[in-house]
Scaffold this motif. Structure first.
Motif, PDB file in Angstrom:
ATOM      1  N   ARG A 242       0.818  -1.213   0.000  1.00  0.00           N
ATOM      2  CA  ARG A 242       0.000   0.000   0.000  1.00  0.00           C
ATOM      3  C   ARG A 242       0.854   1.266   0.000  1.00  0.00           C
ATOM      4  O   ARG A 242       0.343   2.374   0.062  1.00  0.00           O
ATOM      5  N   GLY A 243       2.179   1.106  -0.048  1.00  0.00           N
ATOM      6  CA  GLY A 243       3.063   2.248  -0.186  1.00  0.00           C
ATOM      7  C   GLY A 243       3.689   2.763   1.083  1.00  0.00           C
ATOM      8  O   GLY A 243       4.335   3.820   1.084  1.00  0.00           O
ATOM      9  N   ASP A 244       3.560   2.042   2.205  1.00  0.00           N
ATOM     10  CA  ASP A 244       4.194   2.490   3.445  1.00  0.00           C
ATOM     11  C   ASP A 244       5.719   2.420   3.310  1.00  0.00           C
ATOM     12  O   ASP A 244       6.268   1.491   2.706  1.00  0.00           O
ATOM     13  N   ALA A 245       6.386   3.406   3.898  1.00  0.00           N
ATOM     14  CA  ALA A 245       7.846   3.438   3.870  1.00  0.00           C
ATOM     15  C   ALA A 245       8.453   2.914   5.166  1.00  0.00           C
ATOM     16  O   ALA A 245       9.663   2.676   5.233  1.00  0.00           O
ATOM     17  N   LEU A 246       7.631   2.752   6.181  1.00  0.00           N
ATOM     18  CA  LEU A 246       8.109   2.372   7.504  1.00  0.00           C
ATOM     19  C   LEU A 246       7.061   1.527   8.202  1.00  0.00           C
ATOM     20  O   LEU A 246       5.858   1.785   8.078  1.00  0.00           O
ATOM     21  N   VAL A 247       7.535   0.519   8.941  1.00  0.00           N
ATOM     22  CA  VAL A 247       6.647  -0.277   9.786  1.00  0.00           C
ATOM     23  C   VAL A 247       7.194  -0.239  11.204  1.00  0.00           C
ATOM     24  O   VAL A 247       8.388  -0.460  11.424  1.00  0.00           O
ATOM     25  N   THR A 248       6.326   0.049  12.158  1.00  0.00           N
ATOM     26  CA  THR A 248       6.715   0.043  13.561  1.00  0.00           C
ATOM     27  C   THR A 248       5.873  -0.972  14.319  1.00  0.00           C
ATOM     28  O   THR A 248       4.823  -1.422  13.824  1.00  0.00           O
ATOM     29  N   LEU A 249       6.320  -1.316  15.505  1.00  0.00           N
ATOM     30  CA  LEU A 249       5.537  -2.202  16.363  1.00  0.00           C
ATOM     31  C   LEU A 249       5.999  -2.041  17.800  1.00  0.00           C
ATOM     32  O   LEU A 249       7.121  -1.592  18.066  1.00  0.00           O
ATOM     33  N   HIS A 250       5.128  -2.381  18.728  1.00  0.00           N
ATOM     34  CA  HIS A 250       5.453  -2.412  20.144  1.00  0.00           C
ATOM     35  C   HIS A 250       5.619  -3.876  20.524  1.00  0.00           C
ATOM     36  O   HIS A 250       4.632  -4.598  20.686  1.00  0.00           O
ATOM     37  N   ALA A 251       6.860  -4.304  20.645  1.00  0.00           N
ATOM     38  CA  ALA A 251       7.145  -5.720  20.898  1.00  0.00           C
ATOM     39  C   ALA A 251       7.248  -5.990  22.384  1.00  0.00           C
ATOM     40  O   ALA A 251       7.865  -5.216  23.123  1.00  0.00           O
ATOM     41  N   GLN A 252       6.663  -7.084  22.837  1.00  0.00           N
ATOM     42  CA  GLN A 252       6.952  -7.536  24.185  1.00  0.00           C
ATOM     43  C   GLN A 252       8.450  -7.848  24.247  1.00  0.00           C
ATOM     44  O   GLN A 252       9.012  -8.443  23.333  1.00  0.00           O
ATOM     45  N   SER A 253       9.087  -7.431  25.316  1.00  0.00           N
ATOM     46  CA  SER A 253      10.543  -7.567  25.409  1.00  0.00           C
ATOM     47  C   SER A 253      11.004  -9.003  25.217  1.00  0.00           C
ATOM     48  O   SER A 253      12.070  -9.266  24.662  1.00  0.00           O
ATOM     49  N   SER A 254      10.197  -9.960  25.652  1.00  0.00           N
ATOM     50  CA  SER A 254      10.564 -11.370  25.497  1.00  0.00           C
ATOM     51  C   SER A 254      10.589 -11.797  24.035  1.00  0.00           C
ATOM     52  O   SER A 254      11.200 -12.814  23.697  1.00  0.00           O
ATOM     53  N   ALA A 255       9.935 -11.036  23.151  1.00  0.00           N
ATOM     54  CA  ALA A 255       9.881 -11.373  21.726  1.00  0.00           C
ATOM     55  C   ALA A 255      10.797 -10.494  20.881  1.00  0.00           C
ATOM     56  O   ALA A 255      10.759 -10.567  19.650  1.00  0.00           O
ATOM     57  N   GLU A 256      11.634  -9.688  21.532  1.00  0.00           N
ATOM     58  CA  GLU A 256      12.488  -8.765  20.782  1.00  0.00           C
ATOM     59  C   GLU A 256      13.375  -9.499  19.781  1.00  0.00           C
ATOM     60  O   GLU A 256      13.558  -9.063  18.642  1.00  0.00           O
ATOM     61  N   GLY A 257      13.942 -10.623  20.185  1.00  0.00           N
ATOM     62  CA  GLY A 257      14.805 -11.382  19.281  1.00  0.00           C
ATOM     63  C   GLY A 257      14.076 -11.869  18.043  1.00  0.00           C
ATOM     64  O   GLY A 257      14.641 -11.903  16.939  1.00  0.00           O
TER      65      GLY A 257
END
Length: 286
Positions: A242-257
């Motif tokens: 859809r043309g997004d240039a960036l994706v962000t997310l709020h990750a649970q720290s345990s899933a950071e890897g």
């Protein structure tokens, strides 16, 4: 029996409690190893055992176990336990298990299960759906189907899985988990071949050119089989399309890897959200 005969493996390290006075693995533990690999086999099929057997209207019961010993495993050996279904009969399933240290076969196990009514434990025909899943997997096929769509189409199954993970497992309040943003989000749900949802996530657009991925959930019983990564990749692709240039997310720290392995980078310090430690992560889309 050779290592390349197997698609499904379970790795384990021999523990002190599993060796005998001869300082080798006590013979009976190999059946425990096979049982662990059997659990991994259902996970590889994307079949949460309890829910899947309920959907199939039966259970499988062990009828016969045969073990042949070729060589010994010792304390701290890393073993790969291979499991495959060699034959699906009318009411029975024949599984073969190989215990390997590297490419060396140490023990071979044959397991015969019978599909039966759980109330009476009387034999029933193996359901066609189960036969199809196993044969498809053993032929090298994909065992999940990914669907991307809106809340009207996928919401019921996404909500069911998210409730199990976030509300029941993690203790998040239901009013925090389900919100009005679901109605405008792009949703992805991966289904096993019985039609049960095994992973889900959603994609929002908080600002022009920016996507935000959230509500990533995988059925607890089948985690570690890339179903979460499949959903994540599909949502990233939807943002790119859809043309997004960036994706962000709020990750649970345990899933950071997990997110790092998918190309996301951490931004800023950890913080608490819904009582759980989180980090903000981002990924630029070329």
């Amino acid at each position: 029996m050779q290592r390349q005969d197997f698609r499904c493996f379970h790795r384990l390290r021999v523990r002190w409690a599993e060796v005998d006075i001869q300082k080798i693995v006590f013979n009976a533990h190999y059946l425990t190893y096979a049982d662990c690999a059997m659990t991994e086999y259902w996970r590889a099929l994307a079949l949460p055992y309890e829910a899947s057997m309920h959907a199939l209207g039966g259970e499988i019961y062990l009828k016969k176990a045969s073990v042949e010993y070729h060589a010994s495993a010792r304390l701290d050996d890393l073993l790969d336990i291979g499991m495959r279904c060699a034959r699906v009969g009318t009411t029975s399933l024949l599984f073969e298990c190989g215990v390997f240290a590297g490419d060396r076969l140490l023990v071979s196990v044959e397991l015969v299960y019978v599909f039966a009514d759980p109330a009476t434990q009387t034999k029933r025909a193996v359901p066609p759906q189960l036969r199809a899943v196993i044969e498809h997997y053993e032929a090298g096929g994909e065992v999940v189907e990914l669907r991307v769509g809106d809340w009207t189409t996928l919401g019921r199954d996404a909500a069911r899985l998210r409730t199990a993970v976030f509300v029941q497992e993690q203790g998040i309040a239901p009013e925090l988990e389900l919100d009005a943003l679901d109605a405008t989000a792009v949703h992805a749900v991966a289904y096993n071949r019985l039609g049960l949802p095994v992973s889900t996530g959603r994609l929002l657009q908080p600002a022009p050119g920016e996507g935000r991925i959230g509500r990533m959930a995988v059925d607890r019983v089948v985690r570690g089989q890339r179903w979460g990564r499949m959903v994540l990749d599909a949502l990233v692709q939807a943002a790119r399309a859809r043309g997004d240039a960036l994706v962000t997310l709020h990750a649970q720290s345990s899933a950071e890897g997990f997110y790092r392995r998918a190309g996301f980078e951490t931004e800023g310090a950890p913080y608490e959200e819904a009582g759980i430690a989180h980090v903000t992560m981002r990924k630029a889309l070329p």
